[in-house]
Scaffold this motif. Structure first.
Motif, PDB file in Angstrom:
ATOM      1  N   ARG A 160       0.781  -1.050  -0.100  1.00  0.00           N
ATOM      2  CA  ARG A 160       0.011  -0.026  -0.028  1.00  0.00           C
ATOM      3  C   ARG A 160       0.848   1.205  -0.013  1.00  0.00           C
ATOM      4  O   ARG A 160       0.374   2.337  -0.616  1.00  0.00           O
ATOM      5  CB  ARG A 160      -0.944   0.069   1.261  1.00  0.00           C
ATOM      6  CG  ARG A 160      -2.032  -0.822   0.954  1.00  0.00           C
ATOM      7  CD  ARG A 160      -3.191  -0.510   2.110  1.00  0.00           C
ATOM      8  NE  ARG A 160      -2.707  -1.230   3.431  1.00  0.00           N
ATOM      9  CZ  ARG A 160      -2.607  -2.669   3.925  1.00  0.00           C
ATOM     10  NH1 ARG A 160      -3.409  -3.303   3.175  1.00  0.00           N
ATOM     11  NH2 ARG A 160      -2.391  -2.815   5.104  1.00  0.00           N
ATOM     12  N   GLY A 161       2.112   1.153   0.544  1.00  0.00           N
ATOM     13  CA  GLY A 161       3.092   2.417   0.657  1.00  0.00           C
ATOM     14  C   GLY A 161       3.624   2.707  -0.617  1.00  0.00           C
ATOM     15  O   GLY A 161       4.300   3.812  -0.858  1.00  0.00           O
ATOM     16  N   ASP A 188       3.027   2.939  -3.959  1.00  0.00           N
ATOM     17  CA  ASP A 188       2.486   4.149  -4.713  1.00  0.00           C
ATOM     18  C   ASP A 188       2.761   5.278  -4.198  1.00  0.00           C
ATOM     19  O   ASP A 188       3.142   6.442  -5.019  1.00  0.00           O
ATOM     20  CB  ASP A 188       1.139   3.708  -5.335  1.00  0.00           C
ATOM     21  CG  ASP A 188       0.936   2.313  -6.259  1.00  0.00           C
ATOM     22  OD1 ASP A 188       2.079   1.931  -6.821  1.00  0.00           O
ATOM     23  OD2 ASP A 188      -0.142   1.792  -6.325  1.00  0.00           O
ATOM     24  N   ASP A 189       2.360   5.433  -2.844  1.00  0.00           N
ATOM     25  CA  ASP A 189       2.436   6.646  -2.236  1.00  0.00           C
ATOM     26  C   ASP A 189       3.783   7.266  -2.207  1.00  0.00           C
ATOM     27  O   ASP A 189       4.361   8.349  -2.498  1.00  0.00           O
ATOM     28  CB  ASP A 189       1.831   6.599  -0.888  1.00  0.00           C
ATOM     29  CG  ASP A 189       2.272   8.129  -0.022  1.00  0.00           C
ATOM     30  OD1 ASP A 189       1.486   9.026  -0.324  1.00  0.00           O
ATOM     31  OD2 ASP A 189       2.617   7.953   0.668  1.00  0.00           O
ATOM     32  N   ALA A 213       5.074   8.210  -5.670  1.00  0.00           N
ATOM     33  CA  ALA A 213       4.420   9.489  -6.205  1.00  0.00           C
ATOM     34  C   ALA A 213       5.114  10.773  -5.603  1.00  0.00           C
ATOM     35  O   ALA A 213       4.967  11.881  -6.202  1.00  0.00           O
ATOM     36  CB  ALA A 213       2.882   9.672  -5.733  1.00  0.00           C
ATOM     37  N   ARG A 214       5.551  10.620  -4.371  1.00  0.00           N
ATOM     38  CA  ARG A 214       5.944  11.976  -3.726  1.00  0.00           C
ATOM     39  C   ARG A 214       7.455  12.207  -3.735  1.00  0.00           C
ATOM     40  O   ARG A 214       8.192  12.861  -2.554  1.00  0.00           O
ATOM     41  CB  ARG A 214       5.317  11.972  -2.306  1.00  0.00           C
ATOM     42  CG  ARG A 214       5.837  10.900  -1.426  1.00  0.00           C
ATOM     43  CD  ARG A 214       4.974  11.150   0.093  1.00  0.00           C
ATOM     44  NE  ARG A 214       5.099   9.864   0.998  1.00  0.00           N
ATOM     45  CZ  ARG A 214       6.014  10.095   1.817  1.00  0.00           C
ATOM     46  NH1 ARG A 214       6.919  11.000   1.935  1.00  0.00           N
ATOM     47  NH2 ARG A 214       6.081   8.817   2.728  1.00  0.00           N
ATOM     48  N   TYR A 270      11.409   5.150   0.401  1.00  0.00           N
ATOM     49  CA  TYR A 270      11.285   5.840   1.556  1.00  0.00           C
ATOM     50  C   TYR A 270      12.338   6.807   1.976  1.00  0.00           C
ATOM     51  O   TYR A 270      12.210   7.934   2.283  1.00  0.00           O
ATOM     52  CB  TYR A 270      10.930   4.983   2.783  1.00  0.00           C
ATOM     53  CG  TYR A 270      10.991   5.626   4.115  1.00  0.00           C
ATOM     54  CD1 TYR A 270      10.020   6.498   4.299  1.00  0.00           C
ATOM     55  CD2 TYR A 270      12.222   5.659   5.034  1.00  0.00           C
ATOM     56  CE1 TYR A 270       9.995   7.187   5.550  1.00  0.00           C
ATOM     57  CE2 TYR A 270      12.287   6.294   6.303  1.00  0.00           C
ATOM     58  CZ  TYR A 270      11.037   7.089   6.278  1.00  0.00           C
ATOM     59  OH  TYR A 270      11.148   7.693   7.580  1.00  0.00           O
ATOM     60  N   SER A 320      12.338   9.725  -0.242  1.00  0.00           N
ATOM     61  CA  SER A 320      11.457  10.799  -0.150  1.00  0.00           C
ATOM     62  C   SER A 320      11.713  11.620   1.111  1.00  0.00           C
ATOM     63  O   SER A 320      11.325  12.941   1.209  1.00  0.00           O
ATOM     64  CB  SER A 320      10.124   9.968   0.219  1.00  0.00           C
ATOM     65  OG  SER A 320      10.088   9.409   1.653  1.00  0.00           O
TER      66      SER A 320
END
Length: 306
Positions: free
Chosen positions: A154-155, A157-158, A161-162, A282, A285
């Motif tokens: 779930r993490g 794609d987020d 994207a960022r 991560y 990001s």
């Protein structure tokens, strides 16, 4: 205060809260010195990314480490795991200040990441110490065991994207397939209290320990054992940059690590790839492209060489 670059980036991203924490840190250390009877050096040891990890000394000269978490980081779970383990496979916990989010730990030697060894010896040290850590007393499992692979999926794609990153669509797709396989195999009855972040920088020399090493920074993630093993292979990226050899080398380490830990090499492969991509995204990001990029380029090299 001299903090590690990744910790400074984390604090900078917190804005006023990070500035306030940093300004209050010297006074907080003064208080801990009085309460715990130690002298704390005003510098951070290598590897600290979630706050301060500083060397300290007791009145009778014993080496200690004081760890203070940055805002938003809770050390309660780590303290729970270390307290239960009582020094088996993990660094020994001497004190936990819940209000100040601080730990007092044994001082250990150099990390495995700072120790020049062949990769196969690195894998052997990590896996032997994981087996020792799994055998230690641990906190009870929660009533509901989360699906770690589904959470990571779930993490993805987020995170993608960022941040500006080096993960191709093919790499992201393969990471999703790895997550889907591990999620389909999720069985709470086979889960343990895992370390959760057993990479070479979190394995420190401890001559009196059965394996000669102890783990630090336990996250206490509840997952299958193969998850911990996959994470242990995640950071071995520098040797996985050439497509002709990357996949074969990673497969060999997965087989070696699985044999040493009684886990499934295919499961270890899935976790090693998924964690390599997830963690690479991560750390990118939060502003550490230099740390994240080798993980993501190694994932691409592994995929290209399959």
């Amino acid at each position: 205060m001299r903090l590690q670059p990744l910790a400074r980036r984390r604090l900078a991203g917190l804005g006023a809260a990070g500035e306030s924490w940093l300004a209050a840190l010297p006074g907080l250390l003064d208080e801990l010195e009085q309460e715990w009877g130690v002298r704390v050096e005003r510098r951070s040891l290598p590897g600290g990314s979630n706050g301060l990890v500083a060397p300290a000394t007791t009145a009778d000269g014993q080496a200690r480490v004081v760890k203070v978490a940055a805002p938003g980081v809770d050390l309660a779970r780590q303290a729970e795991v270390l307290g239960a383990a009582a020094g088996r496979g993990h660094v020994r916990l001497h004190a936990h200040d819940r209000r100040r989010q601080a730990l007092l730990l044994d001082g250990l030697g150099r990390s495995l990441a700072q120790t020049p060894l062949p990769v196969e010896d690195v894998v052997a040290a990590l896996t032997a110490t994981l087996v020792e850590a799994w055998a230690a007393p641990a906190p009870p499992l929660p009533a509901r065991v989360r699906d770690r692979a589904a959470d990571l999926a779930r993490g993805l794609d987020d995170l993608a994207a960022r941040s500006e990153h080096d993960a191709s669509p093919a790499v992201l797709d393969h990471a999703r397939r790895c997550a889907a396989r591990r999620s389909a195999a999720h069985d709470p009855a086979r889960c343990v209290v895992a370390h959760g972040d057993a990479h070479p920088a979190n394995l420190l020399r401890a001559p009196d320990a059965p394996t000669g090493w102890l783990l630090v920074d336990a996250e206490g993630t509840v997952a299958e054992r193969a998850y911990d093993v996959g994470v242990a292979l995640r950071d071995l990226s520098s040797a996985l940059q050439e497509p002709p050899t990357a996949a074969g080398r990673l497969r060999g380490w997965c087989v070696q690590a699985a044999a040493a830990t009684g886990t499934d090499p295919d499961a270890v492969w899935d976790w090693a790839f998924l964690e390599r991509v997830s963690t690479g995204l991560y750390v990118t990001s939060i502003g550490s492209r230099a740390v994240g990029r080798p993980m993501l380029t190694s994932a691409a090299a592994v995929l290209a060489g399959r």
